[in-house]
Scaffold this motif. Structure first.
Motif, PDB file in Angstrom:
ATOM      1  N   UNK A 267      33.142  35.624   9.289  1.00  0.00           N
ATOM      2  CA  UNK A 267      32.080  34.624   9.068  1.00  0.00           C
ATOM      3  C   UNK A 267      31.498  34.193  10.418  1.00  0.00           C
ATOM      4  N   UNK A 268      32.364  34.007  11.395  1.00  0.00           N
ATOM      5  CA  UNK A 268      31.893  33.558  12.716  1.00  0.00           C
ATOM      6  C   UNK A 268      30.981  34.603  13.373  1.00  0.00           C
ATOM      7  N   UNK A 272      27.249  33.675  14.438  1.00  0.00           N
ATOM      8  CA  UNK A 272      26.791  33.805  15.828  1.00  0.00           C
ATOM      9  C   UNK A 272      25.499  34.628  15.895  1.00  0.00           C
ATOM     10  N   UNK A 273      25.483  35.691  15.079  1.00  0.00           N
ATOM     11  CA  UNK A 273      24.289  36.547  15.053  1.00  0.00           C
ATOM     12  C   UNK A 273      23.080  35.745  14.557  1.00  0.00           C
ATOM     13  N   UNK A 274      23.288  34.969  13.492  1.00  0.00           N
ATOM     14  CA  UNK A 274      22.181  34.170  12.930  1.00  0.00           C
ATOM     15  C   UNK A 274      21.672  33.148  13.945  1.00  0.00           C
ATOM     16  N   UNK A 276      21.839  33.252  17.215  1.00  0.00           N
ATOM     17  CA  UNK A 276      21.144  33.902  18.324  1.00  0.00           C
ATOM     18  C   UNK A 276      19.741  34.335  17.910  1.00  0.00           C
ATOM     19  N   UNK A 277      19.649  34.889  16.699  1.00  0.00           N
ATOM     20  CA  UNK A 277      18.339  35.337  16.200  1.00  0.00           C
ATOM     21  C   UNK A 277      17.378  34.156  16.076  1.00  0.00           C
ATOM     22  N   UNK A 278      17.897  33.067  15.518  1.00  0.00           N
ATOM     23  CA  UNK A 278      17.054  31.884  15.320  1.00  0.00           C
ATOM     24  C   UNK A 278      16.593  31.312  16.654  1.00  0.00           C
ATOM     25  N   UNK A 279      17.519  31.246  17.597  1.00  0.00           N
ATOM     26  CA  UNK A 279      17.186  30.684  18.908  1.00  0.00           C
ATOM     27  C   UNK A 279      16.136  31.529  19.613  1.00  0.00           C
ATOM     28  N   UNK A 760      23.718  30.049  27.352  1.00  0.00           N
ATOM     29  CA  UNK A 760      24.003  29.889  25.919  1.00  0.00           C
ATOM     30  C   UNK A 760      25.034  30.873  25.377  1.00  0.00           C
ATOM     31  N   UNK A 761      25.950  31.219  26.216  1.00  0.00           N
ATOM     32  CA  UNK A 761      27.015  32.119  25.762  1.00  0.00           C
ATOM     33  C   UNK A 761      27.945  31.334  24.821  1.00  0.00           C
ATOM     34  N   UNK A 762      28.282  31.975  23.698  1.00  0.00           N
ATOM     35  CA  UNK A 762      29.161  31.277  22.739  1.00  0.00           C
ATOM     36  C   UNK A 762      30.611  31.698  22.974  1.00  0.00           C
ATOM     37  N   UNK A 763      31.462  30.706  23.149  1.00  0.00           N
ATOM     38  CA  UNK A 763      32.882  31.010  23.375  1.00  0.00           C
ATOM     39  C   UNK A 763      33.747  30.182  22.451  1.00  0.00           C
TER      40      UNK A 763
END
Lengths: 777, 130
Positions: A267-268, A272-274, A276-279, A760-763
């Protein structure tokens, strides 16, 4: 044993049981809140054993998720390998299914059934909150004393023990616990508290919230334990119950936990993909000054509304906790009853009363009078129905009318709703809210201007909001449903299971106050243009309607209001179509679902949520995030992280409660949920039991989280949280807040940081807990 | 209105129940604080006459509906057992109405136990965890 020592032991043992909130103010809280200092896995092992509950998803849930591609084969395979399992994912799933099949045939007789049944009998008599026409005598003396005075006449208890019942609960417990060492005594208390966790949870609620019922008719855990253990002694039941046998060699829990983690990771990834796409899309969008700004609750049900509204016109939307930063109680003008209207774990600081608006005194009198007449009518019918002799004449005589109305409610619920005798209009068009301090001797005195300005500023800050449109709408939410004991679970969780419109109206009034605006400008540099008007609204989540409270809107804003109303009308049509997947007559269908007394699922509520986003709208405005709670937050105006701290210590904790409540209601609906609505019976006006007697139901019913008995709707996974903020903000907040830190480190919530200072790296936020796989690995 | 007359037969119970029901309705109206004396004076008789009227209407409708049935106009004579039952019924009503029961806890427990549902509940079984 002295009283102090005994109470200390009881408090220690009582951590194993959460609070059960009454149906009239149903709060979705974590039923295992007492275990939050343990890791999630340790907690489910310990609580599962004590409560005799399955606290991880059932294999059929994993099968459904696997077939729907919600679990990435690579994730599960890699987790299995790392934990030392070398079978394929498919094989491990089959293994779990075989285990579950064997387990389902192994139900056993509860040797404490008589004790449980008798305890439920006496608790339901004492804890009744106005349902019984013939209340239990001696209630004002407290549970133990009332029971002691009556039990002597109960032929279900042995005669020889009736004469020597100790006078006080301390004496009774000391007598029964004699012969057990300190550790065993705590074990005895734990096991008897966890044998009826729903009822015990409700006693905890009455004690800790000091409810008006508990002030009149006191009950405590000490009373409960004294009554239960004395009855156990009288029935010759073992005082130290044995725990059900657990196969220590089984690796089922480990396997399930790995599957749960794989599900969450999948799910994560998708989340994360969603994001990034939205941003990415948002960066290319040009920002135009909006004609109106609307603030909604961070609730998942607001997402579709916000997305649809933004598509319909030039509107900007925000997400905030539905209590709008007001730690308040609300006093209803009609009956003077006070409800909490802020998160259950936040002590209320303010009381909000209603006062008639200028020139509306006569209307207010009429409203109160109408309410009294409705009350008299209902009382009249109830009395005639309940009094023994009149029941024959009245029920038979009125049967024809009631029969006709029953058929109408079944086949024409909307028409029946219109005929129901009630206020058909709220009090909002007559009254305006007034805020005062809760514990002042003059409870109606105004609060200082500084405090008013700080309350308004708090909401602007938390939303990251500095530019104001001509019209600003604070929107609370509520749900309408018929014949639904769990109706308040569909209302605003941040308002303790009450409608959020009260907070929205109060905040709008404060923000419209010219002296508040002046102070905001002078002290905080927040400039609200003179043309900006604040109003409140209510989002009815069951019918997708948004009702504006626009009585005092000036002429200059009429066009804007009319435009908004037209768009909201379009929005309702569009939303119901999407939400109900119904191309035609969706508005009417939503209304029917809301008014029909045979509808067990008027709406899905928060079911289906899996994430929580704390960040600006740009993160989500170009995607679909109806499985996420969303709090607006702009790290750029949060110089020292204090705004984030307020969000993490308030809304985030509420979201954690909600999420874990939904999780546990899904994984073991019988023990931690409500079971099927079809066989639920209301008891004492405050709770529900299954069939002719059971534990008090502490969680959501089956129909709120499952499509069928064997098909889930709500994904039973832990909530994933994404915060867009510099990581050092979060570090410093968690260093100071050990409770919050424990929730994250112990894996009750899964935190991710999107650090704007690191592109904006997601960790994943470090999880320091050491999960021990005791077997299988 | 029902042409039942004042004969002492089984029909007296129906009259008794109707009288108590209407009496209860009147009592509930007259004891409500939010109604003014004038309103009580108006609403009370209205409810009384409507209730009696409705009773007569239903009685006559049921009589017409059952007109072809045998023994329709042969009421049961009043027996000692019926009178005892009627007296117990009235005593029970006044015990409840006047709150006399509150002084008799044994009666409360007796009635609670007698009105308990089937003893086997869902708590009887528990699952075995592995």
């Amino acid at each position: 044993m002295n009283q102090e020592g005994l109470l200390h032991k009881i408090n220690q043992a009582a951590q194993v049981v959460g609070k059960t909130w009454p149906l009239y103010s149903f709060v979705t809280a974590n039923p295992l809140s007492g275990y939050e200092q343990l890791s999630f896995l340790e907690a489910i092992r310990e609580a599962g054993e004590l409560l005799n509950a399955n606290l991880l998803p059932e294999p059929f849930m994993f099968r459904q998720a696997w077939e729907a591609k919600k679990i990435d084969p690579e994730h599960i395979q890699s987790k299995l390998r790392k934990a030392g399992f070398y079978q394929s994912a498919q094989q491990s799933l089959l293994e779990m299914e075989a285990h579950a099949k064997a387990q389902s045939a192994m139900e056993q007789i509860n040797e404490y059934h008589d004790l449980d049944r008798l305890t439920v009998k006496w608790l339901s008599l004492f804890l009744d909150e106005g349902m019984a026409p013939w209340p239990m005598p001696f209630k004002e003396m407290g549970f133990y004393t009332a029971w002691r005075k009556l039990i002597v006449f109960d032929n279900e208890i042995k005669k020889k023990n009736k004469r020597k019942i100790p006078k006080t609960p301390v004496e009774a417990l000391t007598f029964v616990l004699e012969g057990f060492d300190e550790n065993q005594q705590i074990e005895v208390l734990k096991r008897h508290l966890s044998s009826l966790p729903g009822w015990v949870g409700f006693i905890k609620f009455r004690m800790e919230n000091n409810s008006i019922w508990n002030k009149e008719f006191p009950v405590s855990l000490l009373d409960y334990l004294a009554v239960r253990l004395w009855m156990a002694y009288s029935l010759d039941a073992p005082i130290l119950p044995k725990l059900p046998p657990i196969d220590k060699t089984s690796n089922l829990i480990t396997l399930k936990y790995l599957w749960l983690e794989a599900w969450e990771s999948t799910w994560q990834d998708n989340f994360e993909r969603r994001i990034k796409e939205s941003l990415e899309k948002s960066i290319n969008c040009q920002k135009v000054k909006p004609i109106a700004q609307l603030v909604f609750c961070l609730d998942t049900r607001s997402e579709l509304l916000r997305r649809t509204l933004e598509q319909l016109g030039n509107y900007e939307t925000f997400g905030s906790a539905g209590a709008f930063g007001l730690p308040m109680d609300y006093c209803h003008p009609e009956n003077g009853l006070v409800n909490k209207s802020s998160p259950a774990m936040v002590p209320s600081k303010y009381m909000v009363h209603e006062r008639p608006m200028a020139n509306n005194e006569a209307k207010a009198k009429g409203y109160i009078k109408e309410g009294k007449q409705i009350g008299a009518y209902k009382y009249f019918l109830k009395r005639l129905k309940n009094i023994l002799p009149s029941a024959f004449g009245f029920v038979e005589g009125a049967g024809l009318y009631y029969g006709g109305f029953m058929l109408m409610r079944l086949f024409k619920p909307n028409a029946a709703e219109r005929l129901t005798i009630k206020h058909h209009k709220g009090c909002e068009h007559i009254y305006e809210p007034h805020i005062s301090r809760i514990h002042k001797s003059d409870s109606r005195a105004d609060i200082p201007l500084e405090e008013k300005a700080a309350l308004v500023k708090g909401v602007f800050d938390s939303c990251g909001w500095r530019d104001f449109a001509p019209l600003i709408v604070f929107t609370g939410h509520a749900s309408h449903s018929a014949n639904n004991p769990f109706a308040s679970s569909l209302d605003c969780g941040a308002c303790a299971g009450n409608p959020g419109k009260r907070n929205a109206r109060m905040l709008a009034k404060l923000a419209n106050c010219s002296s508040v605006r002046q102070l905001l400008k002078e002290k905080y540099g927040i400039y609200i243009p003179n043309e900006t008007i604040f109003i409140a609204a209510e989002h009815i989540t069951s019918s997708d309607e948004v009702i504006l409270f626009d009585q005092n809107i000036p002429e200059s804003h009429q066009d804007l209001i009319q435009q908004l109303k037209r768009d909201l009308s379009e929005l309702k049509k569009s939303m119901t179509k999407t939400r109900l997947n119904e191309p035609q007559n969706a508005v009417s269908l939503a209304k029917i679902k809301s008014n029909s007394w045979s509808e067990s699922r008027p709406e899905w509520g928060l079911s289906g949520h899996a994430g929580y986003i704390i960040g600006p709208r740009a993160l989500t405005s170009n995607g679909t995030f109806n499985d996420c709670f969303m709090s607006s937050y702009d790290w750029k105006i949060d110089k020292d992280g204090s705004i984030l701290k307020a969000i993490m210590q308030g809304p985030l904790v509420v979201v954690q409660w909600i999420s874990n409540h939904y999780y546990f209601s899904t994984v073991d609906n019988n023990i931690l949920g409500g079971g099927s609505k079809i066989t639920l019976n209301i008891t004492g006006k405050h709770g529900a039991m299954q069939g002719n007697g059971s534990d008090l139901k502490m969680g959501l019913p089956l129909q709120s989280v499952m499509v069928t008995d064997k098909r889930f709707y709500h994904n039973p996974i832990r909530i994933s949280i994404l915060i867009q903020a510099p990581k050092h903000f979060v570090d410093s907040i968690l260093v100071e807040d050990s409770k919050l830190s424990a929730l994250i480190n112990n894996g009750w919530i899964l935190l991710h940081i999107m650090d704007p200072e690191k592109e904006n790296k997601i960790e994943k936020y470090p999880n320091t807990s050491k999960i021990k796989f005791e077997e299988g690995a | 209105m029902t042409n039942k007359g004042l004969k002492l037969d089984g029909g007296i119970f129906l009259t008794l129940i109707v009288a108590i029901t209407v009496g209860q309705a009147m009592d509930n109206i007259l004891t409500r604080q939010e109604l003014s004396v004038v309103k009580k004076a108006i609403i009370g008789p209205i409810v009384f006459f409507i209730s009696i009227g409705l009773y007569a209407l239903m009685y006559n409708s049921a009589t017409k509906f059952m007109v072809d049935m045998p023994m329709i106009d042969h009421p049961e004579p009043l027996s000692v057992l019926q009178i005892v039952f009627g007296v117990i019924f009235l005593i029970g009503f006044f015990i409840m109405k006047l709150g006399i029961y509150e002084g008799f806890p044994w009666l409360y427990v007796k009635l609670v136990n007698d009105s308990q549902p089937f003893k086997k509940t869902v708590l009887r079984y528990k699952k075995t965890l592995k």
